[in-house]
Write a protein that holds these residues in place. Structure first.
Motif, PDB file in Angstrom:
ATOM      1  N   LEU A 221       4.920 -25.064 117.334  1.00  0.00           N
ATOM      2  CA  LEU A 221       4.068 -25.845 116.433  1.00  0.00           C
ATOM      3  C   LEU A 221       4.897 -26.781 115.542  1.00  0.00           C
ATOM      4  O   LEU A 221       4.578 -27.963 115.400  1.00  0.00           O
ATOM      5  CB  LEU A 221       3.220 -24.911 115.576  1.00  0.00           C
ATOM      6  CG  LEU A 221       2.143 -25.539 114.720  1.00  0.00           C
ATOM      7  CD1 LEU A 221       1.117 -26.253 115.589  1.00  0.00           C
ATOM      8  CD2 LEU A 221       1.463 -24.468 113.889  1.00  0.00           C
ATOM      9  N   CYS A 222       5.974 -26.244 114.963  1.00  0.00           N
ATOM     10  CA  CYS A 222       6.829 -27.083 114.115  1.00  0.00           C
ATOM     11  C   CYS A 222       7.549 -28.146 114.928  1.00  0.00           C
ATOM     12  O   CYS A 222       7.798 -29.249 114.430  1.00  0.00           O
ATOM     13  CB  CYS A 222       7.843 -26.217 113.360  1.00  0.00           C
ATOM     14  SG  CYS A 222       7.085 -25.192 112.091  1.00  0.00           S
TER      15      CYS A 222
ATOM     16  N   VAL B 166       6.275 -29.661 117.564  1.00  0.00           N
ATOM     17  CA  VAL B 166       5.281 -30.698 117.830  1.00  0.00           C
ATOM     18  C   VAL B 166       5.026 -31.536 116.575  1.00  0.00           C
ATOM     19  O   VAL B 166       4.937 -32.758 116.638  1.00  0.00           O
ATOM     20  CB  VAL B 166       3.959 -30.066 118.341  1.00  0.00           C
ATOM     21  CG1 VAL B 166       2.831 -31.076 118.368  1.00  0.00           C
ATOM     22  CG2 VAL B 166       4.170 -29.456 119.714  1.00  0.00           C
ATOM     23  N   LEU B 167       4.930 -30.868 115.425  1.00  0.00           N
ATOM     24  CA  LEU B 167       4.584 -31.576 114.188  1.00  0.00           C
ATOM     25  C   LEU B 167       5.768 -32.271 113.518  1.00  0.00           C
ATOM     26  O   LEU B 167       5.591 -33.316 112.889  1.00  0.00           O
ATOM     27  CB  LEU B 167       3.941 -30.607 113.188  1.00  0.00           C
ATOM     28  CG  LEU B 167       2.604 -30.001 113.617  1.00  0.00           C
ATOM     29  CD1 LEU B 167       2.137 -28.968 112.614  1.00  0.00           C
ATOM     30  CD2 LEU B 167       1.563 -31.089 113.813  1.00  0.00           C
ATOM     31  N   SER B 168       6.967 -31.699 113.649  1.00  0.00           N
ATOM     32  CA  SER B 168       8.114 -32.241 112.907  1.00  0.00           C
ATOM     33  C   SER B 168       9.329 -32.552 113.773  1.00  0.00           C
ATOM     34  O   SER B 168      10.379 -32.887 113.237  1.00  0.00           O
ATOM     35  CB  SER B 168       8.531 -31.264 111.808  1.00  0.00           C
ATOM     36  OG  SER B 168       7.478 -31.050 110.912  1.00  0.00           O
TER      37      SER B 168
ATOM     38  N   GLY C  38      11.839 -29.579 112.699  1.00  0.00           N
ATOM     39  CA  GLY C  38      10.858 -28.515 112.592  1.00  0.00           C
ATOM     40  C   GLY C  38      11.245 -27.293 113.407  1.00  0.00           C
ATOM     41  O   GLY C  38      11.036 -26.162 112.984  1.00  0.00           O
TER      42      GLY C  38
ATOM     43  N   ASP D 153      13.343 -29.500 108.373  1.00  0.00           N
ATOM     44  CA  ASP D 153      12.191 -29.917 107.593  1.00  0.00           C
ATOM     45  C   ASP D 153      11.840 -28.788 106.623  1.00  0.00           C
ATOM     46  O   ASP D 153      11.496 -27.682 107.033  1.00  0.00           O
ATOM     47  CB  ASP D 153      11.019 -30.198 108.538  1.00  0.00           C
ATOM     48  CG  ASP D 153       9.784 -30.699 107.817  1.00  0.00           C
ATOM     49  OD1 ASP D 153       9.789 -30.785 106.579  1.00  0.00           O
ATOM     50  OD2 ASP D 153       8.801 -31.003 108.509  1.00  0.00           O
TER      51      ASP D 153
ATOM     52  N   ALA E 133       8.213 -27.395 106.894  1.00  0.00           N
ATOM     53  CA  ALA E 133       8.054 -26.540 108.078  1.00  0.00           C
ATOM     54  C   ALA E 133       8.717 -25.190 107.845  1.00  0.00           C
ATOM     55  O   ALA E 133       8.185 -24.145 108.243  1.00  0.00           O
ATOM     56  CB  ALA E 133       8.662 -27.221 109.308  1.00  0.00           C
TER      57      ALA E 133
END
Length: 144
Positions: A26-27, A29-31, A35, A97, A100
């Motif tokens: 998830l991190c 993908v997002l950061s 992340g 991050d 994150a």
């Protein structure tokens, strides 16, 4: 370490590791890569810190039941000090991050605590010492 302590550790570590993999994805993908690094560091920190607590209390239980609470509180205070020093030393690091990292630590801590609580709720642990055969006493306040 007692077998019951190993079961406690395993019952919390496995769900936390699975949640850690989810956090890394998830991190990521997002950061992005920052992340991923943040989630891996969060997983390592949560796992190490909670494992230290289980080991400290397990070791104290071998000494005496009265040593368990001071061991738990002492390990907690030491971990807070180490965490404070580490976070202030890493304050300006831009390798990961920070948001994150913070959210991953929070989520993984919740997973660990819920998994431990679930283990204790499902396990039948005697909290009253049964008297030995010759140690039966009359209840206080009844017929003398």
């Amino acid at each position: 370490m007692q077998p019951s302590d190993a079961r406690i550790l395993r019952s919390a570590a496995i769900p936390t590791a699975l949640a850690g993999v989810l956090a890394v994805v998830l991190c990521g993908v997002l950061s992005g890569s920052k992340g991923v690094i943040a989630a891996i560091m969060a997983l390592a920190m949560v796992s190490i810190f909670f494992t230290i607590s289980v080991l400290a209390v397990s070791y104290a239980a071998k000494i005496s039941p009265q040593a368990m609470l001071p061991a738990a509180l002492g390990s907690y205070i030491i971990k807070l000090l180490v965490l404070s020093v580490a976070l202030s030393a890493l304050q300006n690091v831009t390798v990961w991050d920070t948001k994150a990292f913070a959210w991953s630590v929070l989520a993984l801590t919740l997973v660990w605590v819920v998994a431990e609580a679930r283990y204790f709720l499902r396990t039948k642990i005697a909290y009253v010492d049964e008297p030995a055969d010759g140690d039966v006493e009359a209840p206080a306040g009844r017929g003398s």
